[in-house]
Design a protein around this motif. Sequence first.
Motif, mmCIF file in Angstrom:
data_model
loop_
_atom_site.group_PDB
_atom_site.id
_atom_site.type_symbol
_atom_site.label_atom_id
_atom_site.label_comp_id
_atom_site.label_asym_id
_atom_site.label_seq_id
_atom_site.Cartn_x
_atom_site.Cartn_y
_atom_site.Cartn_z
ATOM 1 N N LEU B 211 0.819 -1.206 0.000
ATOM 2 C CA LEU B 211 0.000 0.000 0.000
ATOM 3 C C LEU B 211 0.857 1.261 0.000
ATOM 4 O O LEU B 211 0.520 2.250 -0.649
ATOM 5 C CB LEU B 211 -0.944 0.002 1.205
ATOM 6 N N ASP B 212 1.978 1.218 0.706
ATOM 7 C CA ASP B 212 2.877 2.380 0.700
ATOM 8 C C ASP B 212 3.307 2.703 -0.722
ATOM 9 O O ASP B 212 3.262 3.849 -1.170
ATOM 10 C CB ASP B 212 4.141 2.097 1.525
ATOM 11 N N ALA B 215 0.509 4.166 -2.776
ATOM 12 C CA ALA B 215 0.198 5.552 -2.424
ATOM 13 C C ALA B 215 1.250 6.499 -2.994
ATOM 14 O O ALA B 215 0.929 7.567 -3.523
ATOM 15 C CB ALA B 215 0.104 5.692 -0.913
ATOM 16 N N GLU B 216 2.515 6.091 -2.928
ATOM 17 C CA GLU B 216 3.561 6.945 -3.481
ATOM 18 C C GLU B 216 3.373 7.162 -4.974
ATOM 19 O O GLU B 216 3.481 8.268 -5.488
ATOM 20 C CB GLU B 216 4.935 6.314 -3.233
ATOM 21 N N GLN B 219 0.470 9.439 -5.994
ATOM 22 C CA GLN B 219 0.835 10.844 -5.784
ATOM 23 C C GLN B 219 1.605 11.380 -6.985
ATOM 24 O O GLN B 219 1.308 12.437 -7.511
ATOM 25 C CB GLN B 219 1.748 10.989 -4.551
ATOM 26 N N SER B 247 -8.451 -2.648 3.879
ATOM 27 C CA SER B 247 -7.628 -1.518 4.317
ATOM 28 C C SER B 247 -7.792 -0.337 3.369
ATOM 29 O O SER B 247 -7.930 0.806 3.803
ATOM 30 C CB SER B 247 -6.157 -1.924 4.374
ATOM 31 N N LEU B 251 -9.258 3.195 4.549
ATOM 32 C CA LEU B 251 -8.430 4.401 4.474
ATOM 33 C C LEU B 251 -9.143 5.483 3.666
ATOM 34 O O LEU B 251 -9.158 6.655 4.040
ATOM 35 C CB LEU B 251 -7.079 4.079 3.815
ATOM 36 N N GLN B 255 -10.651 7.898 6.571
ATOM 37 C CA GLN B 255 -9.621 8.925 6.758
ATOM 38 C C GLN B 255 -9.496 9.841 5.557
ATOM 39 O O GLN B 255 -8.580 10.654 5.507
ATOM 40 C CB GLN B 255 -8.273 8.257 7.047
ATOM 41 N N PHE B 257 -8.233 9.333 2.857
ATOM 42 C CA PHE B 257 -6.835 9.232 2.450
ATOM 43 C C PHE B 257 -6.765 9.219 0.923
ATOM 44 O O PHE B 257 -6.945 8.190 0.285
ATOM 45 C CB PHE B 257 -6.219 7.963 3.050
ATOM 46 N N LEU B 260 -5.048 6.695 -1.721
ATOM 47 C CA LEU B 260 -5.631 5.382 -2.015
ATOM 48 C C LEU B 260 -7.137 5.497 -2.274
ATOM 49 O O LEU B 260 -7.863 4.511 -2.184
ATOM 50 C CB LEU B 260 -5.336 4.392 -0.884
#
Lengths: 322, 447
Positions: B211-212, B215-216, B219, B247, B251, B255, B257, B260
């Motif tokens: 997931l990291d 997300a990067e 962006q 998740s 997210l 959140q 977020f 994602l």
Amino acid sequence: MTIEIPKEKYTGAVREVTLGATADEGGTRAHTLTIGGESTLPYLQFEGTIPNRPALALEIRDRKPDDWSPLLLQAWGEAMDDPGEWAKAAEAAGADLIYMVLSLTDADGEPNTPEYARAAVRKVLDATSLPMAVVGPGQAEIDNELIVPVAEEAEGERLLLGICEEKNYRTIVAAALAHNHLVQSKTPMDVNLSKQLVILIHDMGLPLERIVMDPTTGALGYGIEYGYSVMERLRLAALGGDQMTQQPMLVNPGEEAWRVKEAKVGEGVPENWGDWERRALDWEAVTAIALVHSGANMLVLRHPETLRRVRSVLDDLLGSQS
Amino acid sequence: MALTGLEIYKLLPQTNCKDCGYPTCLAFAMKLAAKQAALKDCPHVSEEAAAKLESASAPPITLVELKGDDGAVKVGNETVLFRHEKTFYHKPGLFWRLRDTEDGDELKRAAAEADAYHVDYVGIDLYLDGFAVEAASSDPATFNAAISAVKSVSKKPLILIAPSGDLAKAGIEAAAGSRPLLHAANGENWEEMAEVAKEAGVPLAVQAEDLDGLAELTQKLKEAGVEELVLDPGVTSYRDSLEQLTSIRRLALKQTFRPLGFPVITFPGANSEVDETLLAAEQIAKYGGLIVLEEFNPASLYALLVLRQNIYTDPQKPIQVQPGIYEINSPDENAPLMATTNFSITYFSIANEVEGSGWPGWLLVTDAEGMSVLTAWAAGKFDAERIAKDAKTFDVEGKVSHRKLIIPGHVAVLSGELEEEMPGWEIMVGPREAVDINSYLKAMWSN
Ligand code: B12
Ligand code: SF4
């Protein structure tokens, strides 16, 4: 960037319920079977524990049923002619427990009798050492008439007895109390009704540790969405701390799925329905998987292949746990 | 997270010029927060403030649209974690994966067969949403030809599995006129992929280990100007899929977020150890977006399409049909008359059965508020009084010359009462299940 997985904090958990009794505990089962106990939504092990796997039951009858799909007759073959043999075959197929349904009538259409039911249950108890559930044919008076002697015959075995419904639970609960068994509490797809019946049964003196809740389900295509959402709501309520919704949930995708046309009928259906056997098996398995994800703790199935498929899904969902 | 009136107010010019039609900037801000006014009504808002306001009001999960030469698939823009909280809106798209290494004629045959696949479920036409064509050859010309072959037999939306700028370009060229999803940008190729996607104006899938990483990448891609993204978390097992997709959904919704906040693409057949149908079923229930199947099997696809339909119906509204008297197989005044309820599943169970049996018949569809036979009976919405009343309302006496009404076997108990409510009528108790209607009519209907 390191993302934090959002976790929920729950205040409640599902209650643990144990079926079956070993010799030490006053029964004759080789082992007991515990379901429930989880403190998270289905299979989200990153935020809670799931101490017990859902139990997979195979349904058998006290005699060969008249209206089962030929595909099921093929799968079980001659074993269906004798409840003891059928139970052994179900054990060999990997069932965690035997779910035995008593018939309304004998093969000639004469009413089933307490003597017959009793003897059939005895046969199964002798043939396998798995924990066991025994339920009536689903007609209040006859259920009572058949289940009471069965409860007596299996004294101390901690059977799951049923089916307790709102209009008809007292006699079965009394029999469970008298002979040390558990009950299946069934209500038609409604959160409040589920709760209420658990309360009524508990009020008769049966400990909550001996009640399994059946919220009722529909087959894929025939109302499954109602049961699915009621189960999700019950589970969220349980995790939120609502005591009377914390019973483990039993559902019967086998019975539901094998009743519908998609599973039952091989001919005269649209070509795009595809291969009959595959369709029928998928109907039962897909119904079951949806219910696994809405929180089922015990699934009653009919086809051994479905049991195998659902088992392998659960093996993966539960990871290294056993 | 949506902004409050006060937060919006801070971004407005605060001059109270009234050009928006409201007495003050604050009043206008309150209306905006309540979604009762549109930002464009204030001519003086700064560009920067407008951008902030817009992004704050964007849905937490971006809506992504794929278009074929005919037909479209929209995924994303979901607002809840559980269907009972409101409803799930955009059904996961079901695609079938084809490879360009397959011979052209075989590709055409396979795609044409799957393109023609339709099943009727309670009056709803269900079908495969489209094809994912993979550049397995790694050769742009071969890939281009394969897409052209598929497009020559199907107008459905496409996913182009083309993990390099060259392949993607070749694919986009062949798919001209439609709006495919490009699959996929990763840590290495993202710049060239972004360029192709941006130029063609098509959505882009994003692939990363975790997931990291996802997300990067999203962006970076957003900065590069690609807004419509789809996440490919590369899940290959039941557990992995459930955890990752849950998740991502949490997210995005809990959140807001943004990195994602996109729909997800999955390949449930990618791992041969896994039962594709059952993993796809899990993904339909638990947060799948685009689901690409390895195998096209009519029986399994039917089960998956029905599951998708069930999970994505609005829990507030059971699917119903209009009460009334329905004609099946051009009945005359001697044809059998049967009563049922207006729950779609119920109506179509019996209507399809009668139709398939070849019997001409009349169906009296009573107003049972969209409930099944037994549910309606238990709720008092399918009782003798109501059936008799609807028989009058829909003038059954004007349609048939006989006086016989067949009721569902499940409500046999109604027959006595109904005979009282409908003097002169004989109430016949039909079979319990619709499947048995043909043999019942053969045995019991003497006209
Ligand atoms: C889904 C469902 C619901 C859904 C409603 C779905 C809907 N829109 O109707 C919900 C959750 C809302 C619900 C609610 C209730 N339910 Co409910 N529900 C069911 C369930 C699981 C499936 C029903 C279904 O959709 N079947 C599929 C359809 C297609 O079946 P069908 O309409 O009977 O049609 C078949 C046949 O009848 C035949 N057929 C149809 N028309 C005709 C016509 C002729 C001429 C012929 C010959 C044949 C024929 O063909 C079809 C296919 O074979 C059943 C249990 C079950 N598994 O069957 C319980 C069930 C029907 N519900 C029941 C009850 C009691 C209720 C409630 C009263 C509970 C309560 N106290 O709140 C409420 C009532 C609703 C209300 N007050 O608003 C009971 C009824 C018991 C009884 N025998 O009286 C059942 C049987 C469950 C149970 N075992 O207790 N329910
Ligand atoms: S038009 Fe804009 S600046 Fe003028 S009052 Fe309305 S919100 Fe304020």
